[in-house]
Every structure is written in structure tokens, then in C-alpha cells.
Design a protein around this motif. Structure first.
Motif, PDB file in Angstrom:
ATOM      1  N   UNK A  77      47.065  37.897  39.480  1.00  0.00           N
ATOM      2  CA  UNK A  77      45.828  38.188  39.560  1.00  0.00           C
ATOM      3  C   UNK A  77      45.068  38.448  41.149  1.00  0.00           C
ATOM      4  N   UNK A  78      43.901  39.187  41.187  1.00  0.00           N
ATOM      5  CA  UNK A  78      43.230  39.290  42.564  1.00  0.00           C
ATOM      6  C   UNK A  78      43.229  37.867  43.556  1.00  0.00           C
ATOM      7  N   UNK A  79      43.531  37.907  44.955  1.00  0.00           N
ATOM      8  CA  UNK A  79      43.593  36.568  45.412  1.00  0.00           C
ATOM      9  C   UNK A  79      42.071  36.529  46.179  1.00  0.00           C
TER      10      UNK A  79
ATOM     11  N   UNK B 201      36.920  39.855  40.441  1.00  0.00           N
ATOM     12  CA  UNK B 201      37.795  39.323  39.319  1.00  0.00           C
ATOM     13  C   UNK B 201      38.976  38.249  39.903  1.00  0.00           C
ATOM     14  N   UNK B 202      38.564  37.453  40.622  1.00  0.00           N
ATOM     15  CA  UNK B 202      40.269  36.233  41.402  1.00  0.00           C
ATOM     16  C   UNK B 202      39.330  35.241  40.499  1.00  0.00           C
ATOM     17  N   UNK B 203      41.144  35.233  39.756  1.00  0.00           N
ATOM     18  CA  UNK B 203      41.098  33.970  38.477  1.00  0.00           C
ATOM     19  C   UNK B 203      41.402  34.684  36.887  1.00  0.00           C
TER      20      UNK B 203
ATOM     21  N   UNK C  30      48.481  43.103  48.900  1.00  0.00           N
ATOM     22  CA  UNK C  30      48.930  42.086  49.622  1.00  0.00           C
ATOM     23  C   UNK C  30      47.804  41.094  48.494  1.00  0.00           C
ATOM     24  N   UNK C  31      46.539  41.770  49.031  1.00  0.00           N
ATOM     25  CA  UNK C  31      45.354  40.749  48.512  1.00  0.00           C
ATOM     26  C   UNK C  31      45.713  40.643  46.420  1.00  0.00           C
ATOM     27  N   UNK C  32      47.030  40.400  46.018  1.00  0.00           N
ATOM     28  CA  UNK C  32      47.205  38.990  44.948  1.00  0.00           C
ATOM     29  C   UNK C  32      48.396  38.202  44.539  1.00  0.00           C
TER      30      UNK C  32
ATOM     31  N   UNK D 272      39.232  28.167  34.624  1.00  0.00           N
ATOM     32  CA  UNK D 272      38.920  29.223  35.845  1.00  0.00           C
ATOM     33  C   UNK D 272      36.686  28.730  35.561  1.00  0.00           C
ATOM     34  N   UNK D 273      36.429  28.060  35.291  1.00  0.00           N
ATOM     35  CA  UNK D 273      35.620  27.560  36.083  1.00  0.00           C
ATOM     36  C   UNK D 273      35.772  26.862  37.174  1.00  0.00           C
TER      37      UNK D 273
END
Length: 168
Positions: free
Chosen positions: A114-116, A121-123, A139-141, A167-168
Motif C-alpha cells: 500500500x502507498x504509505x 490511495x493510502x491504505x 520507498x513510499x510503500x 480503512x476509516x
């Protein structure tokens, strides 16, 4: 406006003001109260118990280094639950070993990615399919892998992490 006592601030590790909305937790508590077989546990607690591992991607090569044969996966390549390999973003074999710290990437089939940061789209998690392991990931995941498949497998974990309430 509200205030917290110093003891509460220290106990909850709230030293820097952060956005916090209590309503975001109401859905998950409601879900757990509906189904007695569900138990809330944090990812950090699962890592601490040795049930999960969580790690970051490899790194981010500069644009001029993206002329090779090994896929470089950016945040924008993670879409709709899939890792899309973009043939215009490939790195040389010598460079992938630098990012991996050896000859293999350390990724496994069915890792959840997941993107961090730096993404809307984080999460939202994608599944790394067999044959996609030998790639350099930005490195952004974050990558999440279950270590105890007797407790739950990657697909159960994907289901749990994809619940609207989680997710919330």
C-alpha cells in the motif's frame, strides 16, 4: 476546543498535535460489537507478537537510472488491487542489487502493498502476484506479510484491511 491532562498526554503519546476524529472509530467498534468472534488488535501489536512483518519499499531511483530490465514500481503503479508493471520504468540489474542489498528483492508472492505517503490511495492494498517479486519498489510503500498462516493468511488479512470500517 478541549484540553487533556499531562498524564493523559504522556500515556497516549500525544506530544505533537495531530488530527483525530473520534467518529472514525465508531464504525469499527460497532462492527466488533455485532460479531462476537471478531477481535480488535493493532498492526503494531501483531508485529510485536511475531504474527506479521511490516517493512518499506526498497528506494527510489532517479529518472535517469530507469533504463534497464528490472521493474521499478511507483505508487501510481498500485491500482485496483493490482501491481501494474510499467515497461517504461525499469532499472539496471546492478542498481536493483544496490536497492535490494543483494541478489533478491525480499518480496514474496501475495505480499500486501500500500502507498504509505504522497498518495490519495493510502491504505488501499494491492496483492503482489507470483512472478512479480523481483522488482524494485518505491520507498513510499509499506509491505505487510503474515508470519503465522495458522492464525490467518494473506487473503484474510487483505479482507480485514479492506473493510470500510478498518480503512476509516
Amino acid at each position: 476546543v478541549f484540553y487533556r491532562s499531562l498524564e493523559d498526554v504522556v500515556a497516549k503519546d500525544i506530544f505533537v498535535p495531530k488530527y483525530y476524529d473520534q467518529k472514525s472509530l465508531s464504525g469499527i467498534h460497532e462492527l466488533v460489537s455485532k460479531y462476537s468472534d471478531l477481535e480488535l488488535i493493532s498492526l503494531g501489536d501483531l508485529v510485536g507478537k511475531g504474527e506479521l512483518t511490516i517493512f518499506n519499499g526498497h528506494g527510489s531511483p532517479s529518472s535517469d537510472q530507469r533504463l534497464g530490465v528490472v521493474p521499478y514500481i511507483k505508487v501510481s503503479d498500485l491500482r485496483a488491487g493490482h501491481v501494474d508493471i510499467n515497461p517504461t520504468n525499469m532499472v539496471p540489474l546492478e542498481l536493483d542489487n544496490e536497492f535490494w542489498g543483494g541478489d533478491i528483492s525480499g518480496m514474496k508472492p501475495y505480499d500486501l502493498i500500500s502507498p504509505e505517503r504522497a498518495s490519495k490511495n493510502i491504505g488501499e492494498f494491492c496483492v503482489l502476484m507470483p512472478g512479480q517479486e523481483q522488482a524494485v519498489f518505491t520507498k513510499e510503500v509499506i509491505v505487510i506479510r503474515t508470519l503465522n498462516e495458522n492464525l490467518f493468511d494473506q487473503f484474510y488479512l487483505l479482507w480485514a484491511l479492506s473493510l470500510k470500517e478498518v480503512r476509516n
